[in-house]
Design a protein around this motif. Sequence first.
Motif, PDB file in Angstrom:
ATOM      1  N   ARG A   7       0.850  -1.188   0.000  1.00 14.69           N
ATOM      2  CA  ARG A   7       0.000   0.000   0.000  1.00 14.69           C
ATOM      3  C   ARG A   7       0.888   1.242   0.000  1.00 14.69           C
ATOM      4  N   ILE A   8       0.547   2.170  -0.888  1.00 14.31           N
ATOM      5  CA  ILE A   8       1.192   3.487  -0.871  1.00 14.31           C
ATOM      6  C   ILE A   8       0.098   4.533  -0.851  1.00 14.31           C
ATOM      7  N   HIS A   9       0.379   5.650  -0.260  1.00 12.18           N
ATOM      8  CA  HIS A   9      -0.596   6.723  -0.181  1.00 12.18           C
ATOM      9  C   HIS A   9      -0.160   7.851  -1.096  1.00 12.18           C
ATOM     10  N   THR A  10      -1.091   8.359  -1.849  1.00 11.02           N
ATOM     11  CA  THR A  10      -0.781   9.461  -2.759  1.00 11.02           C
ATOM     12  C   THR A  10      -1.796  10.575  -2.573  1.00 11.02           C
ATOM     13  N   ARG A  11      -1.398  11.728  -2.979  1.00 11.35           N
ATOM     14  CA  ARG A  11      -2.299  12.882  -2.963  1.00 11.35           C
ATOM     15  C   ARG A  11      -2.325  13.457  -4.375  1.00 11.35           C
ATOM     16  N   VAL A  12      -3.510  13.746  -4.864  1.00 12.22           N
ATOM     17  CA  VAL A  12      -3.660  14.357  -6.179  1.00 12.22           C
ATOM     18  C   VAL A  12      -4.649  15.503  -6.070  1.00 12.22           C
ATOM     19  N   THR A  13      -4.583  16.421  -7.033  1.00 10.40           N
ATOM     20  CA  THR A  13      -5.521  17.543  -7.058  1.00 10.40           C
ATOM     21  C   THR A  13      -6.896  17.040  -7.491  1.00 10.40           C
ATOM     22  N   GLN A  14      -7.900  17.869  -7.265  1.00 12.56           N
ATOM     23  CA  GLN A  14      -9.256  17.494  -7.687  1.00 12.56           C
ATOM     24  C   GLN A  14      -9.326  17.363  -9.204  1.00 12.56           C
ATOM     25  N   GLU A  15      -8.597  18.207  -9.893  1.00 15.38           N
ATOM     26  CA  GLU A  15      -8.572  18.136 -11.359  1.00 15.38           C
ATOM     27  C   GLU A  15      -7.988  16.800 -11.821  1.00 15.38           C
ATOM     28  N   MET A  16      -6.914  16.361 -11.175  1.00 17.25           N
ATOM     29  CA  MET A  16      -6.313  15.073 -11.535  1.00 17.25           C
ATOM     30  C   MET A  16      -7.274  13.932 -11.229  1.00 17.25           C
ATOM     31  N   GLU A  17      -7.998  14.024 -10.120  1.00 14.27           N
ATOM     32  CA  GLU A  17      -8.977  12.988  -9.776  1.00 14.27           C
ATOM     33  C   GLU A  17     -10.061  12.908 -10.847  1.00 14.27           C
ATOM     34  N   ARG A  18     -10.494  14.056 -11.350  1.00 10.08           N
ATOM     35  CA  ARG A  18     -11.500  14.069 -12.424  1.00 10.08           C
ATOM     36  C   ARG A  18     -10.942  13.410 -13.693  1.00 10.08           C
ATOM     37  N   LYS A  19      -9.679  13.708 -13.995  1.00  8.55           N
ATOM     38  CA  LYS A  19      -9.060  13.111 -15.181  1.00  8.55           C
ATOM     39  C   LYS A  19      -8.949  11.597 -15.035  1.00  8.55           C
ATOM     40  N   ILE A  20      -8.562  11.149 -13.842  1.00  8.51           N
ATOM     41  CA  ILE A  20      -8.443   9.706 -13.593  1.00  8.51           C
ATOM     42  C   ILE A  20      -9.797   9.036 -13.748  1.00  8.51           C
ATOM     43  N   ASN A  21     -10.817   9.619 -13.132  1.00  6.81           N
ATOM     44  CA  ASN A  21     -12.159   9.033 -13.217  1.00  6.81           C
ATOM     45  C   ASN A  21     -12.653   8.972 -14.656  1.00  6.81           C
ATOM     46  N   ALA A  22     -12.368  10.013 -15.428  1.00  6.30           N
ATOM     47  CA  ALA A  22     -12.807  10.044 -16.827  1.00  6.30           C
ATOM     48  C   ALA A  22     -12.033   9.026 -17.671  1.00  6.30           C
ATOM     49  N   ALA A  23     -10.760   8.812 -17.350  1.00 15.15           N
ATOM     50  CA  ALA A  23      -9.921   7.929 -18.160  1.00 15.15           C
ATOM     51  C   ALA A  23     -10.052   6.460 -17.769  1.00 15.15           C
ATOM     52  N   MET A  24     -10.583   6.177 -16.603  1.00 18.46           N
ATOM     53  CA  MET A  24     -10.674   4.792 -16.141  1.00 18.46           C
ATOM     54  C   MET A  24     -11.465   3.919 -17.105  1.00 18.46           C
ATOM     55  N   GLU A  25     -12.557   4.449 -17.616  1.00 19.42           N
ATOM     56  CA  GLU A  25     -13.388   3.664 -18.535  1.00 19.42           C
ATOM     57  C   GLU A  25     -12.638   3.393 -19.840  1.00 19.42           C
ATOM     58  N   LYS A  26     -11.945   4.424 -20.358  1.00 17.07           N
ATOM     59  CA  LYS A  26     -11.174   4.238 -21.590  1.00 17.07           C
ATOM     60  C   LYS A  26     -10.060   3.221 -21.409  1.00 17.07           C
ATOM     61  N   ALA A  27      -9.486   3.188 -20.214  1.00 18.81           N
ATOM     62  CA  ALA A  27      -8.389   2.266 -19.930  1.00 18.81           C
ATOM     63  C   ALA A  27      -8.889   0.880 -19.541  1.00 18.81           C
ATOM     64  N   ASN A  28     -10.208   0.735 -19.469  1.00 20.78           N
ATOM     65  CA  ASN A  28     -10.809  -0.554 -19.125  1.00 20.78           C
ATOM     66  C   ASN A  28     -10.394  -1.022 -17.722  1.00 20.78           C
TER      67      ASN A  28
END
Length: 135
Positions: A7-28
């Motif tokens: 387990r590692i802990h990371t911190r990301v901005t809200q904008e990065m979280e939105r990008k991750i959520n949007a890209a998750m589906e494309k990345a399957n």
Amino acid sequence: MPEEKMRIHTRVTQEMERKINAAMEKANCQSRNEFLEKALQFYCDYLAAEDVADFLPPIFVHAMQGTLQCSEDRIARLLFKLTVELSMMMNVLAAGLEIDASQLDQLRWRCVQEVKKTNGTITFKDTLAKNQDTE
């Protein structure tokens, strides 16, 4: 046996979280963890790669190679035509002028120096003007 994960802990901005959520589906990917692991693997492989083309879509690489090959072929044809014209001009001049080998060597040296000095941007008009000034 599956590899043990840590387990590692990371911190990301809200904008990065939105990008991750949007890209998750494309990345399957089913989870952020899976997405981040794939993204980190990709980036580590990218940094370790000798050839960046491994990470470009094959169709893009193929299209770029085709474009470069067409450009190379066109330049080669134009250089061949230019060389033929230059050869014709040199043969006409050689038939009409009487220049000995030492004069030709001096002229070659002077021309090489001139082309180096002007980075190849030499024109007939400039050369004619220069030769008229020296007379």
